[in-house]
Design a protein around this motif. Sequence first.
Motif, PDB file in Angstrom:
ATOM      1  N   SER A 100       0.817  -1.220   0.000  1.00 38.67           N
ATOM      2  CA  SER A 100       0.000   0.000   0.000  1.00 38.67           C
ATOM      3  C   SER A 100       0.848   1.266   0.000  1.00 38.67           C
ATOM      4  CB  SER A 100      -0.954   0.005   1.197  1.00 38.67           C
ATOM      5  OG  SER A 100      -0.259   0.195   2.428  1.00 38.67           O
ATOM      6  N   GLU A 101       2.143   1.159   0.358  1.00 35.32           N
ATOM      7  CA  GLU A 101       3.028   2.310   0.360  1.00 35.32           C
ATOM      8  C   GLU A 101       3.553   2.640  -1.038  1.00 35.32           C
ATOM      9  OE1 GLU A 101       6.166   1.447   3.031  1.00 35.32           O
ATOM     10  OE2 GLU A 101       4.874   1.273   4.799  1.00 35.32           O
ATOM     11  N   LYS A 102       3.388   1.722  -1.987  1.00 37.19           N
ATOM     12  CA  LYS A 102       3.973   1.900  -3.319  1.00 37.19           C
ATOM     13  C   LYS A 102       3.083   2.783  -4.192  1.00 37.19           C
ATOM     14  CE  LYS A 102       6.799  -0.828  -1.477  1.00 37.19           C
ATOM     15  NZ  LYS A 102       7.956  -0.233  -0.779  1.00 37.19           N
ATOM     16  N   ARG A 103       3.702   3.335  -5.217  1.00 35.52           N
ATOM     17  CA  ARG A 103       3.021   4.311  -6.070  1.00 35.52           C
ATOM     18  C   ARG A 103       2.618   3.713  -7.410  1.00 35.52           C
ATOM     19  NH1 ARG A 103       3.269   9.266  -3.933  1.00 35.52           N
ATOM     20  NH2 ARG A 103       4.800   9.667  -2.290  1.00 35.52           N
ATOM     21  N   LEU A 104       1.554   4.267  -7.956  1.00 41.46           N
ATOM     22  CA  LEU A 104       1.031   3.851  -9.254  1.00 41.46           C
ATOM     23  C   LEU A 104       0.855   5.064 -10.149  1.00 41.46           C
ATOM     24  CD1 LEU A 104      -1.687   1.413  -7.932  1.00 41.46           C
ATOM     25  CD2 LEU A 104       0.117   0.723  -9.524  1.00 41.46           C
ATOM     26  N   THR A 105       1.137   4.879 -11.424  1.00 43.75           N
ATOM     27  CA  THR A 105       0.845   5.942 -12.387  1.00 43.75           C
ATOM     28  C   THR A 105      -0.659   6.076 -12.570  1.00 43.75           C
ATOM     29  OG1 THR A 105       2.940   5.516 -13.527  1.00 43.75           O
ATOM     30  CG2 THR A 105       1.260   6.765 -14.729  1.00 43.75           C
ATOM     31  N   LYS A 106      -1.339   4.927 -12.625  1.00 42.39           N
ATOM     32  CA  LYS A 106      -2.801   4.899 -12.755  1.00 42.39           C
ATOM     33  C   LYS A 106      -3.391   4.333 -11.461  1.00 42.39           C
ATOM     34  CE  LYS A 106      -4.519   3.317 -16.536  1.00 42.39           C
ATOM     35  NZ  LYS A 106      -4.805   2.386 -17.664  1.00 42.39           N
ATOM     36  N   ALA A 107      -4.140   5.145 -10.754  1.00 43.78           N
ATOM     37  CA  ALA A 107      -4.703   4.714  -9.474  1.00 43.78           C
ATOM     38  C   ALA A 107      -5.610   3.503  -9.626  1.00 43.78           C
ATOM     39  CB  ALA A 107      -5.477   5.869  -8.836  1.00 43.78           C
ATOM     40  N   THR A 108      -6.224   3.353 -10.791  1.00 40.07           N
ATOM     41  CA  THR A 108      -7.151   2.240 -11.024  1.00 40.07           C
ATOM     42  C   THR A 108      -6.423   0.892 -11.114  1.00 40.07           C
ATOM     43  OG1 THR A 108      -7.060   2.795 -13.378  1.00 40.07           O
ATOM     44  CG2 THR A 108      -8.943   3.625 -12.122  1.00 40.07           C
ATOM     45  N   ASP A 109      -5.083   0.894 -11.119  1.00 41.86           N
ATOM     46  CA  ASP A 109      -4.316  -0.357 -11.159  1.00 41.86           C
ATOM     47  C   ASP A 109      -4.071  -0.933  -9.767  1.00 41.86           C
ATOM     48  OD1 ASP A 109      -4.127  -0.347 -13.888  1.00 41.86           O
ATOM     49  OD2 ASP A 109      -2.086   0.465 -13.960  1.00 41.86           O
ATOM     50  N   ARG A 110      -4.610  -0.325  -8.753  1.00 44.90           N
ATOM     51  CA  ARG A 110      -4.269  -0.694  -7.365  1.00 44.90           C
ATOM     52  C   ARG A 110      -4.532  -2.170  -7.071  1.00 44.90           C
ATOM     53  NH1 ARG A 110      -2.397   1.864  -2.972  1.00 44.90           N
ATOM     54  NH2 ARG A 110      -3.366   1.708  -0.909  1.00 44.90           N
ATOM     55  N   LEU A 111      -5.634  -2.698  -7.522  1.00 45.10           N
ATOM     56  CA  LEU A 111      -5.929  -4.118  -7.296  1.00 45.10           C
ATOM     57  C   LEU A 111      -5.269  -5.013  -8.330  1.00 45.10           C
ATOM     58  CD1 LEU A 111      -9.690  -3.831  -6.276  1.00 45.10           C
ATOM     59  CD2 LEU A 111      -7.799  -4.578  -4.808  1.00 45.10           C
ATOM     60  N   VAL A 169     -10.613 -12.873 -10.753  1.00 43.78           N
ATOM     61  CA  VAL A 169     -11.333 -12.885  -9.470  1.00 43.78           C
ATOM     62  C   VAL A 169     -10.514 -12.259  -8.351  1.00 43.78           C
ATOM     63  CG1 VAL A 169     -12.747 -14.878 -10.049  1.00 43.78           C
ATOM     64  CG2 VAL A 169     -10.511 -15.224  -8.983  1.00 43.78           C
ATOM     65  N   LEU A 170      -9.197 -12.135  -8.545  1.00 45.87           N
ATOM     66  CA  LEU A 170      -8.347 -11.506  -7.549  1.00 45.87           C
ATOM     67  C   LEU A 170      -7.890 -10.121  -7.979  1.00 45.87           C
ATOM     68  CD1 LEU A 170      -6.063 -14.542  -6.567  1.00 45.87           C
ATOM     69  CD2 LEU A 170      -8.196 -13.803  -5.508  1.00 45.87           C
ATOM     70  N   GLY A 171      -8.459  -9.616  -9.060  1.00 45.47           N
ATOM     71  CA  GLY A 171      -8.043  -8.333  -9.598  1.00 45.47           C
ATOM     72  C   GLY A 171      -9.068  -7.238  -9.402  1.00 45.47           C
ATOM     73  N   PRO A 172      -9.113  -6.266 -10.322  1.00 44.80           N
ATOM     74  CA  PRO A 172     -10.038  -5.134 -10.203  1.00 44.80           C
ATOM     75  C   PRO A 172     -11.495  -5.590 -10.145  1.00 44.80           C
ATOM     76  CG  PRO A 172      -8.388  -4.721 -11.892  1.00 44.80           C
ATOM     77  CD  PRO A 172      -8.242  -6.152 -11.515  1.00 44.80           C
ATOM     78  N   VAL A 173     -12.314  -4.770  -9.488  1.00 45.44           N
ATOM     79  CA  VAL A 173     -13.735  -5.081  -9.345  1.00 45.44           C
ATOM     80  C   VAL A 173     -14.563  -3.903  -9.853  1.00 45.44           C
ATOM     81  CG1 VAL A 173     -13.320  -6.591  -7.373  1.00 45.44           C
ATOM     82  CG2 VAL A 173     -13.841  -4.182  -6.983  1.00 45.44           C
ATOM     83  N   SER A 174     -15.753  -4.211 -10.307  1.00 45.79           N
ATOM     84  CA  SER A 174     -16.671  -3.156 -10.742  1.00 45.79           C
ATOM     85  C   SER A 174     -17.648  -2.772  -9.650  1.00 45.79           C
ATOM     86  CB  SER A 174     -17.452  -3.622 -11.983  1.00 45.79           C
ATOM     87  OG  SER A 174     -18.220  -4.784 -11.690  1.00 45.79           O
TER      88      SER A 174
END
Length: 404
Positions: A145-156, A252-257
């Motif tokens: 959770s401390e790491k950074r993403l260019t696209k916030a939607t990639d978090r999961l 199933v372990l990735g992004p959710v809608s």
Amino acid sequence: MGDIYANSYLTLAATTSPNSIGGLLHRRSPLSVWPCKVHATWKCFESGKLAISVGEWARERDMKPLEDRAWAFQEWLLSKRLVHFAHDQVRWECYCLAASEVYPEGLDDEDLDFLGIPTKGIVAYLSDDHSDIDALWKRIREEYSEKRLTKATDRLAAFSGIARMVLKVLKSSPEDYLVGLWKPKLLDELLWVRISDEQQPDENAAYIAPSWSWASLNGPFGRASHDATVQSESSKVHVSVLQSEVVPIDDVLGPVSNARLGMKCTLCSVTLTPREDADQKRAFGYYDWNVSSINSRSVNLKSWVSLDRHPTVCPNSSCGIAYFFIAFRTSLHEKTGQTSEVIGLLLSPTRESRGQYHRKGLLTVFMNQGDTNIFFSSLEAQNQSNKEWYLEGQNNDTCAIEIV
């Protein structure tokens, strides 16, 4: 992508290169990381040669920018063997060894954090020591959770490979993973706190995760600092999870809608006001506020508040902020057996559906002698209109809400 790194024989990392074309090698002086031999004479010891060990700076975490990146965290962890090319020296690690040019024989187990991302050691502990699995699993997620993403939607998405690997180590099914939380310990898992002052996403921004998951934050999270867990012998539980529903986009372990959590609980309305003897705000969204009313009944209870987002308007002593509150558990004093604190979630209604709420933060109410009766009598002071707080179609014995 995770399978590529998980199945690689050896991964080479341009760890300190500023970009994808920076390369592996850097100009450096090898003498800067070598021990220095000197002759010394002592009055009370035999004369001889001493090796002056490099200081803590030799273990410095010169692993940026790669160590700050969320996608790289997954690749770092999943790779069986990894060689880091840094500015000062080459480091290498696997699940059995963490070493470098300065420490070619490897470090002791207690020094496994020297690379800045201690996940190799953590995975080894997960495999060998099942006595504290939930703490180790949580540590991996907190590190991520401390790491950074260019696209916030990639978090999961950037965490899905790690989740799959850890669940395999724990011999757990995908159903045990709920948008970053571990279902077997779900009541404890829901009691996370934000530990960063970073700007949080606007609530109308692109959907990333439900409000009850740490993945909805922009920045790190941690566990609430409490001695007892929800299910411990020294606490009494006041809630239960009725159902959970997660709609994955693909993995199933990735992004959710969409995701929702149904809970059986007792809601109350609380008003929070700042204490006169404390600052309105401390670091990371922690507030020294009092509970000044419960279900419109005036009280004066000391509390500790962690908000997921800073309030748009800070309250004053005469006008507080109103939330709904679910009491998850009460902790009991070891000697007296009396309630010493109550911990739970702060909520606000979504206005989209009756009985549907967003998580807003975490509240701990501290109890002195005599406060227990005040708190619980106020909690029970409900009227008929409070039925509108819950989902429709509930009988008198089941008061349920939905958190999204």
